[in-house]
Design an enzyme around this catalytic site. Structure first.
Site, PDB file in Angstrom:
ATOM      1  CG  HIS A   1      -5.096   3.020  -3.554  1.00 38.34           C
ATOM      2  ND1 HIS A   1      -4.901   4.230  -2.952  1.00 38.34           N
ATOM      3  CD2 HIS A   1      -4.674   3.173  -4.848  1.00 38.34           C
ATOM      4  CE1 HIS A   1      -4.409   5.092  -3.825  1.00 38.34           C
ATOM      5  NE2 HIS A   1      -4.262   4.473  -4.993  1.00 38.34           N
TER       6      HIS A   1
ATOM      7  NE  ARG B   1      -3.547   0.144   2.624  1.00 38.20           N
ATOM      8  CZ  ARG B   1      -4.230   0.458   3.719  1.00 38.20           C
ATOM      9  NH1 ARG B   1      -4.221  -0.357   4.762  1.00 38.20           N
ATOM     10  NH2 ARG B   1      -4.910   1.596   3.784  1.00 38.20           N
TER      11      ARG B   1
ATOM     12  CD  GLU C   1      -8.853   1.837  -2.255  1.00 36.39           C
ATOM     13  OE1 GLU C   1      -8.886   0.970  -3.156  1.00 36.39           O
ATOM     14  OE2 GLU C   1      -8.591   1.565  -1.076  1.00 36.39           O
TER      15      GLU C   1
HETATM   16  O1  LIG Z   1     -13.259  -1.436   1.424  1.00 31.75           O
HETATM   17  P1  LIG Z   1     -12.736  -0.830   2.664  1.00 31.75           P
HETATM   18  O2  LIG Z   1     -12.455  -1.805   3.757  1.00 31.75           O
HETATM   19  O3  LIG Z   1     -13.604   0.304   3.130  1.00 31.75           O
HETATM   20  O4  LIG Z   1     -11.296  -0.256   2.275  1.00 31.75           O
HETATM   21  C1  LIG Z   1     -11.156   0.675   1.223  1.00 31.75           C
HETATM   22  C2  LIG Z   1     -10.721   1.984   1.823  1.00 31.75           C
HETATM   23  O5  LIG Z   1      -9.363   1.905   2.167  1.00 31.75           O
HETATM   24  C3  LIG Z   1      -8.764   3.213   2.107  1.00 31.75           C
HETATM   25  C4  LIG Z   1      -8.251   3.582   3.467  1.00 31.75           C
HETATM   26  O6  LIG Z   1      -9.264   3.553   4.447  1.00 31.75           O
HETATM   27  O7  LIG Z   1      -7.828   3.146   1.085  1.00 31.75           O
HETATM   28  P2  LIG Z   1      -6.365   3.830   0.877  1.00 31.75           P
HETATM   29  O8  LIG Z   1      -5.422   2.728   1.208  1.00 31.75           O
HETATM   30  O9  LIG Z   1      -6.264   4.233  -0.542  1.00 31.75           O
HETATM   31  O10 LIG Z   1      -6.253   5.006   1.763  1.00 31.75           O
HETATM   32  C5  LIG Z   1      -9.914   4.104   1.633  1.00 31.75           C
HETATM   33  O11 LIG Z   1      -9.511   5.194   0.858  1.00 31.75           O
HETATM   34  C6  LIG Z   1     -10.799   3.138   0.894  1.00 31.75           C
HETATM   35  O12 LIG Z   1     -12.103   3.568   0.650  1.00 31.75           O
END
Ligand SMILES: O=P(O)(O)OC[C@H]1O[C@@](CO)(OP(=O)(O)O)[C@@H](O)[C@@H]1O
Length: 490
Positions: free
Chosen positions: A407, A271, A342
């Site tokens: 992500h 990530r 993401e």
């Molecule tokens: O599907 P979930 O478990 O919500 O995870 C996705 C989420 O992870 C995140 C962090 O909470 O991604 P990121 O690593 O890009 O920062 C969110 O931006 C994204 O919506």
């Protein structure tokens, strides 16, 4: 997408136009193509745009031992499963092992009548089980993993399939590259149940003898079998011959096979470093790295070097700032892909989980109930992300050593492809920040190794039912939580 400082709560009217009746919506309706507005499901597809009606295919592997057949077979099953196409591998060796667990090379000599009888019986048992498996309507593709090295054996399989209305697709891996054969022998002697517990050098010697037994009778696919559907992969894809590919699903499998190579390689995934949004618990967005995220970016080149040594690597990032910033000190060629962005959280972009639970309680619950299929209002589901990742997977299969900086949700989908993780579990997998994961595809499974940068970060993991992400740091999260289908190694 909003910036890190903007408030992104959308006006209520804007939300209503997106809102399907989530409580009455069946999983099939969640599975419609990636349109961002309401639409109807396409009953003729399985939700990933694959037309699957009335097609049952037996993919019959062909090739001498140590030509990567089992690796190919496992990969095809995992790829199809990832695309929601039910597939299963029938490994004739596993059937043979019930009667003859660890035979030596003489067992495979065709003048050994008892050996011949037992091998034929194993092939018959595998085919009979496969035919039974096809009786269930959702079961679409079986892989018959064996050498199937003679024309007579292949004709017999084709006739058995024809009689059951199952299409047969023969896939030959023909390879004379000594390095690849050697590396497969090395792998087989250490991982095959046929040689478990045996001296590795003796095992390699015996395995070479076994290959010689097969070479005596081996017949490559040729014009005598022009009536058959086949794909002949020569020297790991240097040349591919295809014959009589008839329908969409067959061509989809063949296209995947054409992109595969069986050379040893690894894929590293990470990530991005901790972002400002991760710190505030907001999802989505296009925030910059936090101070600790920046520390991870600086530490990443050494972490990669410790694991990959001097191997040539290419780095893939998304188009979002946090991945480019994380990769910026890496001394390799870099490519950025929109498809690695993401999961789009639509109207929830920029909100915290607690705000989503408060403002959109129905959606919040619907996502917890079926996280894989739930599509954010105006955004995407995990299933949608898998569809847009397919070209990435294809390119990954064509490539050698790649490091992907991406992500949480995207990484879960890529990980699920390599590890064959089930759809109900993969969206809930913990993928800590500041951790580099090395995946190495092997004949019988994908090996996983995790390396930790030891730079603290928040945990962005939210458990099912909970309204907030974990409070503790990644440091404690990672110590307590191996990934769902692999052991975490420190
Ligand atoms: O599907 P979930 O478990 O919500 O995870 C996705 C989420 O992870 C995140 C962090 O909470 O991604 P990121 O690593 O890009 O920062 C969110 O931006 C994204 O919506």
């Amino acid at each position: 997408m909003p910036s890190a400082t903007e408030s992104s709560s959308p006006p209520k009217e804007a939300v209503e136009q997106y809102r399907p009746n989530l409580m009455n919506q069946s999983p099939a309706e969640f599975m419609r193509p990636t349109t961002r507005t309401r639409g109807t499901s396409n009953a003729k597809t399985n939700g990933v745009g694959v037309q699957v009606e009335d097609t049952r295919i037996c993919v019959v592997m062909v090739g001498l031992p140590a030509r990567g057949k089992s690796l190919i077979a496992q990969k095809v099953v995992r790829y199809l499963g990832w695309l929601s196409i039910t597939a299963k591998c029938f490994n004739v060796g596993n059937y043979r092992r019930t009667a003859t667990p660890q035979p030596n090379a003489a067992f495979f000599d065709t003048s050994n009548k008892e050996g011949e009888r037992l091998r034929k019986a194993a092939a018959e048992a595998a085919v009979a089980d496969m035919v039974k498996w096809f009786k269930k309507p959702d079961n679409l593709i079986a892989i018959l993993d064996a050498t199937n090295s003679t024309k007579a054996r292949r004709r017999w399989i084709k006739e058995r399939c024809d009689a059951e209305g199952i299409e047969s697709l023969f896939v030959e891996s023909k390879c004379d590259d000594e390095d690849i054969i050697m590396s497969n022998i090395l792998e087989v002697k250490t991982t095959s149940p046929d040689y478990q517990g045996q001296d590795p050098e003796e095992a390699a010697k015996d395995f070479r003898e076994r290959i010689k037994m097969y070479e005596r009778v081996y017949e490559t696919l040729d014009e005598d079998e022009a009536d058959m559907t086949y794909c002949k992969i020569i020297d790991v894809g240097a040349q591919v011959i295809i014959n009589r590919i008839q329908d969409y699903l067959q061509s989809r499998v063949v296209y995947y096979l054409m992109n595969l190579h069986i050379k040893p390689r690894s894929i590293w995934i990470s990530r991005h470093g901790e972002s400002m949004y991760n710190l505030s618990g907001q999802i989505g967005g296009d925030a910059d790295l936090s101070t600790r995220g920046e520390m991870y970016a600086k530490a990443l080149p050494d972490l990669v070097k410790q694991s990959a040594g001097d191997l040539p690597l290419t780095v893939w990032t998304s188009t979002l700032k946090r991945t480019a910033q994380t990769a910026r000190y890496l001394p390799y060629e870099k490519l950025s892909w929109k498809a690695l962005d993401e999961l789009d959280s639509g109207v929830c972009d920029g909100l915290t989980y607690a705000e989503i639970a408060q403002n959109y309680p129905e959606d919040f619950k619907a996502r917890d109930d079926d996280k894989y299929n739930y599509r954010y209002l105006g955004g995407e589901s995990y299933r949608d992300v898998v569809i847009r990742l397919e070209p990435i997977i294809m390119e990954l299969e064509r490539s050698e050593n790649i490091l992907i900086v991406t992500h949480q949700a995207v990484l879960r989908c890529i990980y699920a492809y390599f590890m064959g993780s089930p759809q109900d579990k993969s969206p809930w997998m913990e993928v800590p920040l500041h951790t580099l994961i090395k995946l190495t595809p092997r004949a019988y499974k994908t090996e996983e190794e995790r390396m930790f940068a030891n730079i603290p970060a928040v945990s962005t993991f939210r458990e099912k039912g909970s309204k907030a992400q974990h409070q503790e740091t990644e440091e404690s999260t990672r110590r307590n939580s191996p990934m769902i289908s692999g052991e975490a190694k420190a």
